[in-house]
Design a protein around this motif. Structure first.
Motif, PDB file in Angstrom:
ATOM      1  N   LEU A  29       0.850  -1.193   0.000  1.00  0.00           N
ATOM      2  CA  LEU A  29       0.000   0.000   0.000  1.00  0.00           C
ATOM      3  C   LEU A  29       0.885   1.241   0.000  1.00  0.00           C
ATOM      4  O   LEU A  29       1.713   1.423   0.903  1.00  0.00           O
ATOM      5  N   VAL A  30       0.730   2.089  -1.001  1.00  0.00           N
ATOM      6  CA  VAL A  30       1.475   3.344  -1.098  1.00  0.00           C
ATOM      7  C   VAL A  30       0.515   4.493  -0.815  1.00  0.00           C
ATOM      8  O   VAL A  30      -0.535   4.606  -1.460  1.00  0.00           O
ATOM      9  N   VAL A  31       0.865   5.336   0.149  1.00  0.00           N
ATOM     10  CA  VAL A  31       0.007   6.463   0.544  1.00  0.00           C
ATOM     11  C   VAL A  31       0.605   7.749  -0.009  1.00  0.00           C
ATOM     12  O   VAL A  31       1.703   8.159   0.372  1.00  0.00           O
ATOM     13  N   GLY A  32      -0.107   8.404  -0.928  1.00  0.00           N
ATOM     14  CA  GLY A  32       0.345   9.678  -1.470  1.00  0.00           C
ATOM     15  C   GLY A  32       0.821   9.566  -2.901  1.00  0.00           C
ATOM     16  O   GLY A  32       1.594   8.661  -3.239  1.00  0.00           O
ATOM     17  N   ALA A  33       0.381  10.504  -3.746  1.00  0.00           N
ATOM     18  CA  ALA A  33       0.753  10.496  -5.166  1.00  0.00           C
ATOM     19  C   ALA A  33       1.569  11.720  -5.529  1.00  0.00           C
ATOM     20  O   ALA A  33       1.392  12.323  -6.583  1.00  0.00           O
ATOM     21  N   GLY A  34       2.481  12.108  -4.623  1.00  0.00           N
ATOM     22  CA  GLY A  34       3.430  13.166  -4.954  1.00  0.00           C
ATOM     23  C   GLY A  34       4.625  12.578  -5.681  1.00  0.00           C
ATOM     24  O   GLY A  34       4.574  11.468  -6.216  1.00  0.00           O
ATOM     25  N   PHE A  35       5.718  13.326  -5.692  1.00  0.00           N
ATOM     26  CA  PHE A  35       6.916  12.840  -6.371  1.00  0.00           C
ATOM     27  C   PHE A  35       7.354  11.487  -5.814  1.00  0.00           C
ATOM     28  O   PHE A  35       7.651  10.560  -6.559  1.00  0.00           O
ATOM     29  N   ALA A  36       7.422  11.370  -4.487  1.00  0.00           N
ATOM     30  CA  ALA A  36       7.922  10.159  -3.857  1.00  0.00           C
ATOM     31  C   ALA A  36       7.000   8.970  -4.113  1.00  0.00           C
ATOM     32  O   ALA A  36       7.446   7.894  -4.522  1.00  0.00           O
ATOM     33  N   GLY A  37       5.700   9.143  -3.862  1.00  0.00           N
ATOM     34  CA  GLY A  37       4.758   8.047  -4.013  1.00  0.00           C
ATOM     35  C   GLY A  37       4.657   7.523  -5.429  1.00  0.00           C
ATOM     36  O   GLY A  37       4.657   6.309  -5.665  1.00  0.00           O
ATOM     37  N   VAL A  38       4.576   8.424  -6.396  1.00  0.00           N
ATOM     38  CA  VAL A  38       4.425   8.006  -7.796  1.00  0.00           C
ATOM     39  C   VAL A  38       5.691   7.318  -8.302  1.00  0.00           C
ATOM     40  O   VAL A  38       5.627   6.293  -9.001  1.00  0.00           O
ATOM     41  N   GLU A  39       6.856   7.851  -7.968  1.00  0.00           N
ATOM     42  CA  GLU A  39       8.098   7.199  -8.393  1.00  0.00           C
ATOM     43  C   GLU A  39       8.207   5.804  -7.791  1.00  0.00           C
ATOM     44  O   GLU A  39       8.679   4.869  -8.448  1.00  0.00           O
ATOM     45  N   CYS A  40       7.769   5.650  -6.548  1.00  0.00           N
ATOM     46  CA  CYS A  40       7.782   4.346  -5.905  1.00  0.00           C
ATOM     47  C   CYS A  40       6.864   3.370  -6.638  1.00  0.00           C
ATOM     48  O   CYS A  40       7.259   2.243  -6.957  1.00  0.00           O
ATOM     49  N   VAL A  41       5.649   3.801  -6.936  1.00  0.00           N
ATOM     50  CA  VAL A  41       4.681   2.934  -7.612  1.00  0.00           C
ATOM     51  C   VAL A  41       5.186   2.535  -8.992  1.00  0.00           C
ATOM     52  O   VAL A  41       5.106   1.359  -9.392  1.00  0.00           O
ATOM     53  N   ARG A  42       5.708   3.493  -9.728  1.00  0.00           N
ATOM     54  CA  ARG A  42       6.184   3.195 -11.084  1.00  0.00           C
ATOM     55  C   ARG A  42       7.310   2.148 -11.055  1.00  0.00           C
ATOM     56  O   ARG A  42       7.361   1.244 -11.886  1.00  0.00           O
ATOM     57  N   ARG A  43       8.201   2.278 -10.108  1.00  0.00           N
ATOM     58  CA  ARG A  43       9.316   1.327 -10.029  1.00  0.00           C
ATOM     59  C   ARG A  43       8.839  -0.056  -9.571  1.00  0.00           C
ATOM     60  O   ARG A  43       9.324  -1.079 -10.058  1.00  0.00           O
ATOM     61  N   LEU A  44       7.890  -0.085  -8.645  1.00  0.00           N
ATOM     62  CA  LEU A  44       7.315  -1.364  -8.226  1.00  0.00           C
ATOM     63  C   LEU A  44       6.670  -2.076  -9.407  1.00  0.00           C
ATOM     64  O   LEU A  44       6.811  -3.301  -9.570  1.00  0.00           O
ATOM     65  N   GLU A  45       5.974  -1.319 -10.239  1.00  0.00           N
ATOM     66  CA  GLU A  45       5.325  -1.918 -11.414  1.00  0.00           C
ATOM     67  C   GLU A  45       6.346  -2.481 -12.402  1.00  0.00           C
ATOM     68  O   GLU A  45       6.129  -3.534 -13.011  1.00  0.00           O
ATOM     69  N   ARG A  46       7.453  -1.768 -12.561  1.00  0.00           N
ATOM     70  CA  ARG A  46       8.460  -2.209 -13.531  1.00  0.00           C
ATOM     71  C   ARG A  46       9.246  -3.420 -13.040  1.00  0.00           C
ATOM     72  O   ARG A  46       9.610  -4.287 -13.841  1.00  0.00           O
ATOM     73  N   LYS A  47       9.496  -3.499 -11.738  1.00  0.00           N
ATOM     74  CA  LYS A  47      10.424  -4.512 -11.239  1.00  0.00           C
ATOM     75  C   LYS A  47       9.744  -5.731 -10.602  1.00  0.00           C
ATOM     76  O   LYS A  47      10.393  -6.757 -10.389  1.00  0.00           O
ATOM     77  N   LEU A  48       8.451  -5.614 -10.301  1.00  0.00           N
ATOM     78  CA  LEU A  48       7.719  -6.746  -9.742  1.00  0.00           C
ATOM     79  C   LEU A  48       6.866  -7.406 -10.817  1.00  0.00           C
ATOM     80  O   LEU A  48       6.204  -6.723 -11.607  1.00  0.00           O
ATOM     81  N   SER A  49       6.849  -8.706 -10.841  1.00  0.00           N
ATOM     82  CA  SER A  49       5.942  -9.398 -11.756  1.00  0.00           C
ATOM     83  C   SER A  49       4.531  -9.327 -11.170  1.00  0.00           C
ATOM     84  O   SER A  49       4.368  -9.208  -9.950  1.00  0.00           O
ATOM     85  N   PRO A  50       3.494  -9.412 -12.021  1.00  0.00           N
ATOM     86  CA  PRO A  50       2.117  -9.263 -11.532  1.00  0.00           C
ATOM     87  C   PRO A  50       1.733 -10.241 -10.428  1.00  0.00           C
ATOM     88  O   PRO A  50       0.871  -9.931  -9.600  1.00  0.00           O
ATOM     89  N   ASP A  51       2.348 -11.431 -10.413  1.00  0.00           N
ATOM     90  CA  ASP A  51       1.958 -12.411  -9.400  1.00  0.00           C
ATOM     91  C   ASP A  51       2.803 -12.328  -8.129  1.00  0.00           C
ATOM     92  O   ASP A  51       2.608 -13.111  -7.198  1.00  0.00           O
ATOM     93  N   GLU A  52       3.733 -11.359  -8.065  1.00  0.00           N
ATOM     94  CA  GLU A  52       4.562 -11.223  -6.862  1.00  0.00           C
ATOM     95  C   GLU A  52       3.876 -10.431  -5.761  1.00  0.00           C
ATOM     96  O   GLU A  52       4.101 -10.687  -4.570  1.00  0.00           O
ATOM     97  N   ALA A  53       3.096  -9.431  -6.146  1.00  0.00           N
ATOM     98  CA  ALA A  53       2.451  -8.582  -5.139  1.00  0.00           C
ATOM     99  C   ALA A  53       1.336  -7.769  -5.771  1.00  0.00           C
ATOM    100  O   ALA A  53       1.328  -7.533  -6.989  1.00  0.00           O
TER     101      ALA A  53
END
Length: 456
Positions: free
Chosen positions: A10-34
């Motif tokens: 769960l990521v709280v906040g869509a500022g610079f920090a939150g969005v960069e975190c989400v984007r990297r999680l999407e790129r580096k995690l496979s869909p069935d990992e989390a």
């Protein structure tokens, strides 16, 4: 793995920090990992450093509101609302949706990037009569308000009313306040040419700050250059001064001066989101105390970054904390995502280290001061660096195209000085844009999670 057994991030906040975190999680995690979930009341990431240019009409609001749903690969679930409490023991985040519904969202890993709110003080009348400059709505509203003051002054037959409507006060000598005063002064200077009944000499801008210097991080030479630029434009700068009280038609300074004005813009710093106080964890000046890896010691799966976290600045050392800047937030977002993934996979996490690359201050037009990599720049070279940095930091090509088009159009055609209708008959002030009363106490969070009490 099925949906039930996949770890929930769960990521709280869509500022610079939150969005960069989400984007990297999407790129580096496979869909069935989390499963990744993002909590934010807005469907966009706001490019905060360019808000003064929205307020002055150089950029349109849509230009710096970068859509969260633009990417075709985007698979993160978005909960439209704001986190109002976190129960670390139960691993539940309490969320108030945009329809005012209270929901409990369980998690296995939580990344807290709720950002900051405007720092205010117990000054009589401040929250009732001042405007903030922290949200897109505030920037758009301030533009309408400033132009409406010109319209009302032009129509008024009362010289006292006209004079008060044409005086503007900005409190805060940091980047936000300095750029806001500079950009809005250019707006009124250009607009008054369309008001032949108004004396341009009546338009007065005041920039005040309790500190002895404007933007001390720039150093003495660049700070003095910025002050000289503003004073040359007619902006009156008062340092070592703050606000004693604020009224609907007058602001009193701590040095005893009373300025008749209908416009008080408050940009005197920020403090961590009130969400942090609901955790009951250790804080440093209101920011959550975290390890260099940006995890919360003693609480497995809890990470914090950005404006609301006291992240040790290992590049500076001596116990320094990373300043609440977009530069750090962008890099912390990527780094914390890597650490979440490392924790998820049972690998070692790495500490965050980043050396500040410099500072840029856009004062509008060809005026700017910048300090990239320690090199002091002024005028056009500084402006090129400032706008080049902001342009490159925009996350999507669509946003970059819109911003560049707006800059070029404004440079060629100027501004139309149009009020867009955001200012209703009932005025909105600082207290109306930041919902600081929405958060729960730690006891209310616990009660909500246990289901015994629903907050009003």
């Amino acid at each position: 793995m099925n949906t039930v057994t996949r770890p929930r991030i769960l990521v709280v906040g869509a500022g610079f920090a939150g969005v960069e975190c989400v984007r990297r999680l999407e790129r580096k995690l496979s869909p069935d990992e989390a499963d990744v979930t993002l909590v934010t009341p807005f469907a966009y990431q706001l490019y905060l450093p360019l808000l003064p240019q929205v307020a002055s009409g150089v950029l349109t609001p849509q230009s710096i509101a970068v859509s969260l749903r633009r990417s075709k690969k985007y698979r993160t679930r978005i909960i439209p609302g704001g986190a109002i409490g976190v129960d670390l023991k139960s691993k539940v985040c309490v969320i108030r949706t945009i329809t005012d519904e209270i929901v409990n969202e369980p998690y296995d890993y939580i990344v807290l990037a709720p950002g900051s709110i405007t720092r205010t003080f117990d000054i009589p009348g401040l929250t009732d009569h001042a405007f903030g400059m922290k949200t897109l709505a505030e920037a758009a509203y301030i533009r309408d308000h400033v132009i409406s003051q010109l319209d009302l002054a032009d129509a008024s037959q009362d010289p006292v009313e006209r004079a008060s409507r044409l005086q503007f006060v900005v409190v805060g000598g940091g980047y936000a306040g300095t750029e806001t005063a500079a950009c809005l002064q250019r707006l009124t200077h250009a607009a008054v040419k369309r008001y032949p009944r108004l004396d341009p000499g009546l338009i007065k801008w005041h920039l005040i700050d309790i500190a002895p210097k404007l933007m001390p991080e720039l150093g003495d030479k660049l700070g003095s250059s910025a002050q000289e630029i503003l004073r040359r434009r007619g902006i009156e700068i008062s340092l070592g001064t703050s606000i004693a009280k604020a009224g609907p038609e007058e602001v009193t300074f701590t040095d005893g001066r009373a300025i008749p004005t209908r416009t008080l813009i408050w940009t005197a710093g920020v403090v961590a989101s009130p969400l942090i106080a609901t955790l009951g964890a250790e804080t440093v000046k209101g920011r959550l105390a975290v390890a260099p890896e940006m995890n919360l010691p003693g609480d497995d799966g809890v990470f914090a970054l950005g404006d609301s976290a006291a992240v040790p600045d290992l590049a500076k050392g001596d116990g320094a904390m990373c300043p609440p800047t977009a530069q750090h937030a962008l890099r912390q977002g990527k780094h914390v995502a890597d650490n979440v993934i490392a924790s998820l996979r049972g690998q070692a996490m790495k500490p965050y280290v980043h050396k500040d690359l410099g500072l840029v201050v856009d004062l509008g037009g060809t005026d700017a001061v910048s300090k990239p990599l320690g090199i002091e720049l002024r005028g056009l070279p500084a402006q090129a660096v400032a706008r080049g940095y902001h342009w490159s930091a925009l996350r999507t090509n669509v946003a970059k195209t819109r911003v560049m088009t707006n800059w070029l159009l404004n440079a060629v055609a100027g501004d139309d000085f149009v009020r867009t209708g955001f200012q209703a008959r009932k005025a909105a002030r600082l207290k109306d844009f930041e919902y600081t009363d929405a958060y729960l106490t730690p006891e209310q969070v616990r009660a909500q999670v246990e289901g015994s009490v629903r907050p009003e």
